[in-house]
Design a protein around this motif. Structure first.
Motif, mmCIF file in Angstrom:
data_model
loop_
_atom_site.group_PDB
_atom_site.id
_atom_site.type_symbol
_atom_site.label_atom_id
_atom_site.label_comp_id
_atom_site.label_asym_id
_atom_site.label_seq_id
_atom_site.Cartn_x
_atom_site.Cartn_y
_atom_site.Cartn_z
ATOM 1 N N GLN A 133 0.842 -1.192 0.000
ATOM 2 C CA GLN A 133 0.000 0.000 0.000
ATOM 3 C C GLN A 133 0.887 1.256 0.000
ATOM 4 O O GLN A 133 1.616 1.508 0.955
ATOM 5 C CB GLN A 133 -0.922 0.004 1.225
ATOM 6 C CG GLN A 133 -1.772 -1.246 1.372
ATOM 7 C CD GLN A 133 -2.812 -1.361 0.270
ATOM 8 O OE1 GLN A 133 -3.614 -0.467 0.041
ATOM 9 N NE2 GLN A 133 -2.805 -2.505 -0.416
ATOM 10 N N LEU A 134 0.803 2.012 -1.098
ATOM 11 C CA LEU A 134 1.523 3.270 -1.215
ATOM 12 C C LEU A 134 0.581 4.404 -0.819
ATOM 13 O O LEU A 134 -0.606 4.360 -1.101
ATOM 14 C CB LEU A 134 1.993 3.504 -2.651
ATOM 15 C CG LEU A 134 2.691 2.356 -3.377
ATOM 16 C CD1 LEU A 134 3.020 2.774 -4.814
ATOM 17 C CD2 LEU A 134 3.946 1.922 -2.642
ATOM 18 N N ILE A 135 1.136 5.439 -0.185
ATOM 19 C CA ILE A 135 0.311 6.578 0.198
ATOM 20 C C ILE A 135 1.076 7.868 -0.055
ATOM 21 O O ILE A 135 2.300 7.928 0.119
ATOM 22 C CB ILE A 135 -0.128 6.493 1.683
ATOM 23 C CG1 ILE A 135 -1.071 7.654 2.027
ATOM 24 C CG2 ILE A 135 1.074 6.446 2.625
ATOM 25 C CD1 ILE A 135 -1.720 7.536 3.393
ATOM 26 N N THR A 136 0.352 8.896 -0.487
ATOM 27 C CA THR A 136 0.912 10.236 -0.579
ATOM 28 C C THR A 136 -0.096 11.206 0.003
ATOM 29 O O THR A 136 -1.314 10.989 -0.109
ATOM 30 C CB THR A 136 1.277 10.608 -2.028
ATOM 31 O OG1 THR A 136 2.074 11.793 -2.027
ATOM 32 C CG2 THR A 136 0.050 10.810 -2.888
ATOM 33 N N PRO A 178 2.616 -5.531 -7.985
ATOM 34 C CA PRO A 178 1.280 -5.149 -7.496
ATOM 35 C C PRO A 178 1.351 -4.081 -6.407
ATOM 36 O O PRO A 178 2.240 -4.097 -5.553
ATOM 37 C CB PRO A 178 0.722 -6.460 -6.948
ATOM 38 C CG PRO A 178 1.941 -7.245 -6.548
ATOM 39 C CD PRO A 178 3.021 -6.866 -7.514
ATOM 40 N N PHE A 179 0.404 -3.163 -6.418
ATOM 41 C CA PHE A 179 0.365 -2.081 -5.446
ATOM 42 C C PHE A 179 -1.019 -1.456 -5.472
ATOM 43 O O PHE A 179 -1.797 -1.642 -6.410
ATOM 44 C CB PHE A 179 1.406 -1.007 -5.763
ATOM 45 C CG PHE A 179 1.100 -0.269 -7.045
ATOM 46 C CD1 PHE A 179 0.320 0.888 -7.047
ATOM 47 C CD2 PHE A 179 1.558 -0.752 -8.263
ATOM 48 C CE1 PHE A 179 0.005 1.537 -8.224
ATOM 49 C CE2 PHE A 179 1.243 -0.095 -9.453
ATOM 50 C CZ PHE A 179 0.466 1.042 -9.429
ATOM 51 N N VAL A 180 -1.304 -0.662 -4.426
ATOM 52 C CA VAL A 180 -2.438 0.266 -4.433
ATOM 53 C C VAL A 180 -1.904 1.617 -3.969
ATOM 54 O O VAL A 180 -1.179 1.688 -2.973
ATOM 55 C CB VAL A 180 -3.578 -0.201 -3.505
ATOM 56 C CG1 VAL A 180 -4.701 0.841 -3.488
ATOM 57 C CG2 VAL A 180 -4.119 -1.556 -3.959
ATOM 58 N N LEU A 181 -2.222 2.674 -4.697
ATOM 59 C CA LEU A 181 -1.787 4.027 -4.333
ATOM 60 C C LEU A 181 -2.968 4.794 -3.758
ATOM 61 O O LEU A 181 -4.010 4.921 -4.397
ATOM 62 C CB LEU A 181 -1.239 4.766 -5.559
ATOM 63 C CG LEU A 181 -0.928 6.265 -5.363
ATOM 64 C CD1 LEU A 181 0.160 6.467 -4.312
ATOM 65 C CD2 LEU A 181 -0.535 6.910 -6.691
ATOM 66 N N HIS A 182 -2.787 5.326 -2.555
ATOM 67 C CA HIS A 182 -3.805 6.122 -1.875
ATOM 68 C C HIS A 182 -3.354 7.583 -1.900
ATOM 69 O O HIS A 182 -2.274 7.914 -1.390
ATOM 70 C CB HIS A 182 -3.977 5.652 -0.435
ATOM 71 C CG HIS A 182 -4.295 4.194 -0.321
ATOM 72 N ND1 HIS A 182 -5.573 3.716 -0.117
ATOM 73 C CD2 HIS A 182 -3.490 3.091 -0.396
ATOM 74 C CE1 HIS A 182 -5.554 2.389 -0.055
ATOM 75 N NE2 HIS A 182 -4.302 1.988 -0.231
ATOM 76 N N ILE A 183 -4.164 8.466 -2.479
ATOM 77 C CA ILE A 183 -3.831 9.886 -2.599
ATOM 78 C C ILE A 183 -4.758 10.684 -1.697
ATOM 79 O O ILE A 183 -5.963 10.773 -1.938
ATOM 80 C CB ILE A 183 -3.959 10.368 -4.052
ATOM 81 C CG1 ILE A 183 -2.996 9.576 -4.951
ATOM 82 C CG2 ILE A 183 -3.679 11.863 -4.143
ATOM 83 C CD1 ILE A 183 -3.109 9.929 -6.422
ATOM 84 N N ILE A 184 -4.179 11.260 -0.640
ATOM 85 C CA ILE A 184 -4.947 12.074 0.302
ATOM 86 C C ILE A 184 -4.628 13.540 0.053
ATOM 87 O O ILE A 184 -3.467 13.954 0.101
ATOM 88 C CB ILE A 184 -4.621 11.691 1.759
ATOM 89 C CG1 ILE A 184 -5.043 10.243 2.023
ATOM 90 C CG2 ILE A 184 -5.310 12.639 2.726
ATOM 91 C CD1 ILE A 184 -4.717 9.756 3.411
ATOM 92 N N GLY A 185 -5.642 14.309 -0.218
ATOM 93 C CA GLY A 185 -5.458 15.726 -0.482
ATOM 94 C C GLY A 185 -6.358 16.181 -1.607
ATOM 95 O O GLY A 185 -6.905 15.373 -2.369
ATOM 96 N N ASP A 186 -6.508 17.475 -1.709
ATOM 97 C CA ASP A 186 -7.341 18.056 -2.751
ATOM 98 C C ASP A 186 -6.618 19.261 -3.327
ATOM 99 O O ASP A 186 -5.610 19.719 -2.783
ATOM 100 C CB ASP A 186 -8.700 18.458 -2.181
ATOM 101 C CG ASP A 186 -9.823 18.352 -3.200
ATOM 102 O OD1 ASP A 186 -9.519 18.337 -4.411
ATOM 103 O OD2 ASP A 186 -10.983 18.300 -2.791
ATOM 104 N N GLY A 187 -7.133 19.781 -4.431
ATOM 105 C CA GLY A 187 -6.500 20.931 -5.035
ATOM 106 C C GLY A 187 -6.990 21.155 -6.449
ATOM 107 O O GLY A 187 -7.804 20.380 -6.971
#
Length: 383
Positions: free
Chosen positions: A199-202, A228-237
């Motif tokens: 699990q990748l996160i930014t 294999p991976f899942v990317l989680h993107i937290i934030g808005d803009g």
């Protein structure tokens, strides 16, 4: 000692300095120091009308430029709000934004003023495509560094790299004190877990300066390689929709989750494995220290304060900016080798605990406040 922390954004604003200062206030209050927070509400617009004069340059040559005019008006608004709301004196004022610093010195000329420069607004605007390098807005914002140097009693910043960035615009850069950001360890609670898929996160504001487009291209390459991976993107803009469309075009629709804005992402981060953010510039990069305290492996770009936090191959991985293939190579290492990933995360956690403790910041600030307060003040001239 009674200290006023003068912010620009309100303390509830997520991320960066605005979210850090309340924890500093809490620690100082426990030590018996008095400390208050002050900021400019968003609702205050076009209230100030006092004439603005800078000591080191004539800002009127920029008059008519929309960005500069808005900056000057906000400065006037801050003066107006300060005079309206503050009816007492302080031993020291610590400002965290140029407008806050200049306005406070205008209203309280005899109060010692400390200023921490946390980032470059000009650099952010350039990277986000809002202004041109070398243009009038860029020149105006760079001139403010010298103005701050002559206005404040002590100038500070958050990294050696950012002090070097400021150096060409001031006369005595060696006098700028570097105090890296610190974080309340109680906010971060690493959690033992095993994810079947890495699990990748930014976590960032979705603007061009953060390089999320580069991350998406790297993830597409990672997927092509069969990692294999899942990317989680937290934030808005402002570029969220553009990034979502790019993710679909790259065939990443099932591999990425866009969460939008989240108030306390540090409560979410410990459940993931790798923190990645390919910023094009960072004065410090607080979110890397926060991710390290959550026991995540770190992958970032070799720029600014990120490079001061990460020793490549020891407590994280560094890659060049604008290089999706190099970023994919780094991600492949941490995705494909859980033991390597764990060792990077463990070292990052150890480093962050030692280097970015809030207690260290409190100790350094106490010394800075005492030193500034004890310095002899110039006697006002009598006309």
């Amino acid at each position: 000692m009674n200290i006023l922390q003068a912010l620009f954004f309100p303390p509830e604003q997520p991320g960066g300095v605005s979210s850090m200062i309340p924890y500093i206030q809490e620690r100082f209050l426990k030590l018996g120091w008095q400390m208050e927070l002050f900021s400019l509400p968003k609702r205050v617009r076009n209230k100030g009308h006092e004439e603005v004069i800078f000591q080191t340059f004539d800002h009127t040559e920029f008059r008519g430029n929309p960005l500069v005019d808005k900056y000057i008006q906000t400065y006037k608004d801050y003066i107006w709000w300060t005079k309206l709301r503050i009816q007492k004196s302080y031993d020291i004022i610590h400002a965290h934004h140029p407008i806050a610093a200049l306005a406070m010195k205008r209203v309280f000329p005899n109060t010692p003023l400390v200023m921490t420069i946390h980032s470059s607004y000009a650099r952010e605007l350039i990277l986000n495509g809002k202004i041109e390098e070398g243009g009038p807005e860029h020149r105006f914002l760079n001139l403010l560094y010298r103005e701050l140097e002559v206005t404040t009693d002590k100038l500070m910043t958050v990294s050696e790299s950012f002090r070097s960035y400021i150096a060409p615009y001031v006369e005595t850069p060696e006098r700028i004190k570097v105090i890296p950001n610190g974080f309340d360890e109680k906010r971060f609670k690493p959690i033992a877990h095993e994810n079947e898929v890495t699990q990748l996160i930014t976590v960032c504001r979705l603007v061009p300066a953060k390089g999320i487009d580069v991350l998406l291209y790297a993830c597409a390459e990672l997927k092509r390689r069969g990692s294999p991976f899942v990317l989680h993107i937290i934030g808005d803009g402002p570029i969220r929709e553009e990034l979502e469309l790019l993710a679909q075009e790259l065939g990443l629709y099932d591999d990425i989750i866009f969460y939008g804005y989240m108030l306390h992402p540090e409560e979410f981060m410990p459940f993931f494995d790798v923190f990645v953010l390919p910023s094009r510039a960072e004065a410090f990069g607080s979110v890397f220290a926060e991710a390290a305290l959550c026991w995540l492996a770190l992958v970032g770009t070799n720029v600014g304060g990120i490079a001061e936090q990460i020793e490549d191959g020891v407590n994280g991985l560094l890659v060049p900016t604008e290089d999706p293939l190099a970023l994919a190579d780094a991600l492949e290492k941490v995705v494909g080798d859980p033991s390597y990933r764990y060792n990077l995360a463990r070292t990052a956690w150890d480093t962050a605990k030692k280097t970015y403790s809030l207690q260290r910041v409190i100790s350094q600030l106490k010394k800075a406040y005492v030193a500034v307060k004890s310095e002899p003040r110039p006697t006002p001239e009598i006309e």
